[in-house]
Write a protein that holds these residues in place. Sequence first.
Motif, PDB file in Angstrom:
ATOM      1  N   LEU A   1      10.842   4.841   5.406  1.00  0.00           N
ATOM      2  CA  LEU A   1       9.760   5.618   4.798  1.00  0.00           C
ATOM      3  C   LEU A   1       8.760   6.089   5.848  1.00  0.00           C
ATOM      4  O   LEU A   1       8.229   7.205   5.764  1.00  0.00           O
ATOM      5  CB  LEU A   1       9.058   4.778   3.728  1.00  0.00           C
ATOM      6  CG  LEU A   1       9.840   4.586   2.430  1.00  0.00           C
ATOM      7  CD1 LEU A   1       9.119   3.607   1.504  1.00  0.00           C
ATOM      8  CD2 LEU A   1      10.061   5.911   1.712  1.00  0.00           C
ATOM      9  N   ILE A   2       8.493   5.263   6.844  1.00  0.00           N
ATOM     10  CA  ILE A   2       7.580   5.671   7.921  1.00  0.00           C
ATOM     11  C   ILE A   2       8.154   6.872   8.666  1.00  0.00           C
ATOM     12  O   ILE A   2       7.429   7.808   9.036  1.00  0.00           O
ATOM     13  CB  ILE A   2       7.329   4.488   8.884  1.00  0.00           C
ATOM     14  CG1 ILE A   2       6.489   3.406   8.174  1.00  0.00           C
ATOM     15  CG2 ILE A   2       6.617   4.953  10.150  1.00  0.00           C
ATOM     16  CD1 ILE A   2       6.371   2.119   8.944  1.00  0.00           C
ATOM     17  N   GLU A   3       9.461   6.871   8.867  1.00  0.00           N
ATOM     18  CA  GLU A   3      10.105   8.022   9.505  1.00  0.00           C
ATOM     19  C   GLU A   3       9.958   9.290   8.665  1.00  0.00           C
ATOM     20  O   GLU A   3       9.967  10.407   9.202  1.00  0.00           O
ATOM     21  CB  GLU A   3      11.586   7.722   9.740  1.00  0.00           C
ATOM     22  CG  GLU A   3      11.833   6.654  10.793  1.00  0.00           C
ATOM     23  CD  GLU A   3      13.286   6.220  10.853  1.00  0.00           C
ATOM     24  OE1 GLU A   3      14.142   6.890  10.211  1.00  0.00           O
ATOM     25  OE2 GLU A   3      13.587   5.219  11.529  1.00  0.00           O
ATOM     26  N   GLN A   4       9.815   9.123   7.347  1.00  0.00           N
ATOM     27  CA  GLN A   4       9.624  10.276   6.457  1.00  0.00           C
ATOM     28  C   GLN A   4       8.165  10.732   6.415  1.00  0.00           C
ATOM     29  O   GLN A   4       7.862  11.779   5.824  1.00  0.00           O
ATOM     30  CB  GLN A   4      10.082   9.921   5.040  1.00  0.00           C
ATOM     31  CG  GLN A   4      11.570   9.679   4.907  1.00  0.00           C
ATOM     32  CD  GLN A   4      12.380  10.952   5.008  1.00  0.00           C
ATOM     33  OE1 GLN A   4      11.894  12.037   4.726  1.00  0.00           O
ATOM     34  NE2 GLN A   4      13.638  10.834   5.414  1.00  0.00           N
ATOM     35  N   GLY A   5       7.249   9.961   6.990  1.00  0.00           N
ATOM     36  CA  GLY A   5       5.850  10.371   7.028  1.00  0.00           C
ATOM     37  C   GLY A   5       4.885   9.456   6.296  1.00  0.00           C
ATOM     38  O   GLY A   5       3.676   9.717   6.287  1.00  0.00           O
ATOM     39  N   PHE A   6       5.390   8.385   5.650  1.00  0.00           N
ATOM     40  CA  PHE A   6       4.491   7.432   4.998  1.00  0.00           C
ATOM     41  C   PHE A   6       3.739   6.633   6.060  1.00  0.00           C
ATOM     42  O   PHE A   6       4.275   6.339   7.140  1.00  0.00           O
ATOM     43  CB  PHE A   6       5.279   6.495   4.076  1.00  0.00           C
ATOM     44  CG  PHE A   6       5.744   7.152   2.803  1.00  0.00           C
ATOM     45  CD1 PHE A   6       5.051   6.969   1.614  1.00  0.00           C
ATOM     46  CD2 PHE A   6       6.865   7.977   2.802  1.00  0.00           C
ATOM     47  CE1 PHE A   6       5.478   7.578   0.441  1.00  0.00           C
ATOM     48  CE2 PHE A   6       7.292   8.588   1.634  1.00  0.00           C
ATOM     49  CZ  PHE A   6       6.593   8.392   0.450  1.00  0.00           C
ATOM     50  N   MET A   7       2.505   6.277   5.748  1.00  0.00           N
ATOM     51  CA  MET A   7       1.637   5.624   6.719  1.00  0.00           C
ATOM     52  C   MET A   7       1.536   4.127   6.443  1.00  0.00           C
ATOM     53  O   MET A   7       1.299   3.711   5.299  1.00  0.00           O
ATOM     54  CB  MET A   7       0.234   6.237   6.665  1.00  0.00           C
ATOM     55  CG  MET A   7       0.187   7.717   6.999  1.00  0.00           C
ATOM     56  SD  MET A   7       0.647   8.048   8.722  1.00  0.00           S
ATOM     57  CE  MET A   7      -0.724   7.241   9.567  1.00  0.00           C
ATOM     58  N   PRO A   8       1.693   3.278   7.480  1.00  0.00           N
ATOM     59  CA  PRO A   8       1.452   1.841   7.299  1.00  0.00           C
ATOM     60  C   PRO A   8      -0.022   1.586   6.996  1.00  0.00           C
ATOM     61  O   PRO A   8      -0.903   2.245   7.554  1.00  0.00           O
ATOM     62  CB  PRO A   8       1.846   1.246   8.655  1.00  0.00           C
ATOM     63  CG  PRO A   8       2.649   2.310   9.342  1.00  0.00           C
ATOM     64  CD  PRO A   8       2.135   3.607   8.835  1.00  0.00           C
ATOM     65  N   LEU A   9      -0.302   0.653   6.091  1.00  0.00           N
ATOM     66  CA  LEU A   9      -1.673   0.307   5.729  1.00  0.00           C
ATOM     67  C   LEU A   9      -1.944  -1.151   6.060  1.00  0.00           C
ATOM     68  O   LEU A   9      -1.084  -2.009   5.855  1.00  0.00           O
ATOM     69  CB  LEU A   9      -1.917   0.526   4.225  1.00  0.00           C
ATOM     70  CG  LEU A   9      -1.832   1.940   3.658  1.00  0.00           C
ATOM     71  CD1 LEU A   9      -2.213   1.917   2.185  1.00  0.00           C
ATOM     72  CD2 LEU A   9      -2.720   2.896   4.419  1.00  0.00           C
ATOM     73  N   THR A  10      -3.145  -1.404   6.553  1.00  0.00           N
ATOM     74  CA  THR A  10      -3.594  -2.785   6.737  1.00  0.00           C
ATOM     75  C   THR A  10      -4.630  -3.157   5.693  1.00  0.00           C
ATOM     76  O   THR A  10      -4.925  -4.342   5.502  1.00  0.00           O
ATOM     77  CB  THR A  10      -4.179  -2.988   8.134  1.00  0.00           C
ATOM     78  OG1 THR A  10      -5.260  -2.058   8.346  1.00  0.00           O
ATOM     79  CG2 THR A  10      -3.114  -2.753   9.207  1.00  0.00           C
ATOM     80  N   GLU A  11      -5.193  -2.145   5.026  1.00  0.00           N
ATOM     81  CA  GLU A  11      -6.120  -2.370   3.926  1.00  0.00           C
ATOM     82  C   GLU A  11      -6.207  -1.102   3.091  1.00  0.00           C
ATOM     83  O   GLU A  11      -5.886  -0.010   3.560  1.00  0.00           O
ATOM     84  CB  GLU A  11      -7.515  -2.757   4.440  1.00  0.00           C
ATOM     85  CG  GLU A  11      -8.147  -1.707   5.338  1.00  0.00           C
ATOM     86  CD  GLU A  11      -9.535  -2.094   5.802  1.00  0.00           C
ATOM     87  OE1 GLU A  11     -10.108  -3.023   5.210  1.00  0.00           O
ATOM     88  OE2 GLU A  11     -10.048  -1.472   6.740  1.00  0.00           O
ATOM     89  N   LEU A  12      -6.643  -1.258   1.828  1.00  0.00           N
ATOM     90  CA  LEU A  12      -6.786  -0.111   0.933  1.00  0.00           C
ATOM     91  C   LEU A  12      -8.237   0.354   0.947  1.00  0.00           C
ATOM     92  O   LEU A  12      -8.944   0.269  -0.046  1.00  0.00           O
ATOM     93  CB  LEU A  12      -6.354  -0.477  -0.500  1.00  0.00           C
ATOM     94  CG  LEU A  12      -4.862  -0.375  -0.812  1.00  0.00           C
ATOM     95  CD1 LEU A  12      -4.075  -1.414  -0.020  1.00  0.00           C
ATOM     96  CD2 LEU A  12      -4.616  -0.567  -2.292  1.00  0.00           C
TER      97      LEU A  12
END
Length: 280
Positions: free
Chosen positions: A169-180
């Motif tokens: 999913l990250i390769e598709q452009g989704f961003m990792p989150l450490t907090e909302l």
Amino acid sequence: MPRMLDVSDEVRAEIGDEEAARLLAGESAPGSYDCTSCRTPGDSEQERTSTVLFIGDETAVLAFAHATCLPSQVVQVTEEQLQGAVRSIGAVGAESQQQVPQPHQPQYVQQPQQSQQPSDLVPEQAVLGVTSGLVLIQNELHPALVVEPTAPVARPGTFGSGDDFLPLLIEQGFMPLTELAAVPPVLHGWSVLLAAGQLHAVLQPNPNGGRPVAWWQAHQPLQVTDGWRAAANKHQQVLMFAAPVGSIGRQPREDLMRDALDKAAAGGKLVAAALPLAGI
């Protein structure tokens, strides 16, 4: 009386110039209708209205929506899904949709908590669980979809016990989150199809070009709350959160879902993106 209809080039290409002209002239378009997205009344004589063509394997269905809810577009669905969509739209009112004589037919794809596997991403043993809910970010409620597979996801063509769900999913452009703490960036090319007041699919760009294809498709329409649908129409986008198997679980309340999302983010097991409505 002429209608305030938006007929996109792709819809016109499917139905033909003659039928498009009849629609715009008011000969074949209803004055009043129930929006195929928010399911509230609309009036094509008084407000801008989008023509939405659902195309399946054998026939097509033309539906109408507030231009503020959906743009005029063509949505490809399976024949079985289309029949479910026709029943869903038909329950609102026959004037809200019409059959189009055409060797195609629109189809919707939806499912209450489980979904079919996303194309080229989840192996046969993995099924996606999809849950909808409202998430509070910066003192504002946002519509959200939480996606979690039922098993580890391997990269296509590979074998092993690893889980590549988030990297893919990250390769598709989704961003990792450490907090909302903030709304994630918009992921253009991806979208969420909300039609007939229900959730039908998550669409992704077609690797071969052309119309978007379904990344997630539900077997049956996914019911959403009035508050969720109102928030989606307000923001014109849906936040999608994804986590590996075992990270979120099925939470019976939105506050418990938020707690699970926070824990997954803190543990580096959450990616997200804001997806526009209806493939725009």
